[in-house]
Design an enzyme around this catalytic site. Sequence first.
Site, short mmCIF file in Angstrom:
data_model
loop_
_atom_site.label_atom_id
_atom_site.label_comp_id
_atom_site.label_asym_id
_atom_site.label_seq_id
_atom_site.Cartn_x
_atom_site.Cartn_y
_atom_site.Cartn_z
N ASP A 1 0.85 -1.19 0.00
CA ASP A 1 0.00 0.00 0.00
C ASP A 1 0.88 1.24 0.00
O ASP A 1 2.08 1.18 0.31
CB ASP A 1 -0.92 0.00 1.22
CG ASP A 1 -2.16 0.88 1.04
OD1 ASP A 1 -2.28 1.55 -0.01
OD2 ASP A 1 -3.00 0.91 1.96
N ALA B 1 1.31 5.57 1.07
CA ALA B 1 1.20 6.38 2.28
C ALA B 1 1.14 7.84 1.89
O ALA B 1 1.70 8.26 0.87
CB ALA B 1 2.39 6.13 3.21
N LYS C 1 -2.18 7.70 6.64
CA LYS C 1 -2.89 7.19 5.48
C LYS C 1 -4.35 7.63 5.57
O LYS C 1 -4.82 7.99 6.62
CB LYS C 1 -2.80 5.66 5.42
CG LYS C 1 -1.38 5.17 5.14
CD LYS C 1 -1.23 3.65 5.18
CE LYS C 1 -2.24 2.92 4.37
NZ LYS C 1 -2.28 3.39 2.95
N GLY D 1 -5.78 9.51 2.68
CA GLY D 1 -6.07 10.53 1.69
C GLY D 1 -7.10 10.08 0.67
O GLY D 1 -7.85 10.89 0.12
N GLY D 2 -7.17 8.76 0.47
CA GLY D 2 -8.17 8.20 -0.43
C GLY D 2 -9.40 7.69 0.28
O GLY D 2 -10.26 7.04 -0.33
N GLU E 1 -8.08 -0.43 4.90
CA GLU E 1 -6.64 -0.64 4.77
C GLU E 1 -6.07 -1.26 6.05
O GLU E 1 -5.23 -2.16 6.00
CB GLU E 1 -5.94 0.68 4.44
CG GLU E 1 -6.22 1.14 3.01
CD GLU E 1 -5.77 2.55 2.72
OE1 GLU E 1 -5.78 2.93 1.53
OE2 GLU E 1 -5.43 3.29 3.66
#
Length: 222
Positions: free
Chosen positions: A81, A83, A94, A96-97, A103
């Site tokens: 993933d 960061a 983490k 931002g999405g 996650e």
Amino acid sequence: MTQDELKALVGQAALAHVVPGSIVGVGTGSTVNCFIDALATMKDQIKGAVSSSIKSTERLQAHGIKVFEASEVESLPVYVDGADEIDHAGCMIKGGGAALTREKIVADLAQAFVCIADESKLVQTLGQFPLPVEVIPMAAAQVARRFASAYGGQATVRQGVVTDNGNIIVDVRGLKITDPLAMETEVNQWPGVVSVGIFARHAAQVCLLGTPSGVRTLSFAR
């Protein structure tokens, strides 16, 4: 090299950490999209993936990669993933999405977390990037007040965003996170917080950092 080229570089480099014949944990975001595209070149060598978001699931399936539910697996050898920030101990911000809770769920299944990022994400102290927090909507104002009183942070609701779990994201600015594990542990106890975007309990073991001179590998003792 452009930022997109750096993302493609680390996405490709992450293939070296994929265990043949295994199910791969896959995160969310533009850098992970590059990893998914690279993973498609060896899809016949893996059983499939567990995804942390609907968007990643759709991209994996478009490449013909089987996607398993998290409930179908007991463990994963690796989770890959990105960061928004990562410090020199492997702790990350983490979310931002807006996929931080899922996650963390997939990261918790994994024996190793491989972070892929461009070098701009490496920081001395977490907090310059606004800290995302997934919150049950009725608790948003209460959580914002607690951030202000406990940490001097300014929290605002991210407009137009609903998580895959049906909640909202609060972004907190003005933080200097000198003890990521302590803050993660405390904030996760606040009523209404689903998950805070500090990854200290699930910090990275390895970070593949895209630089103009190539991929720099950072390893963190656990």
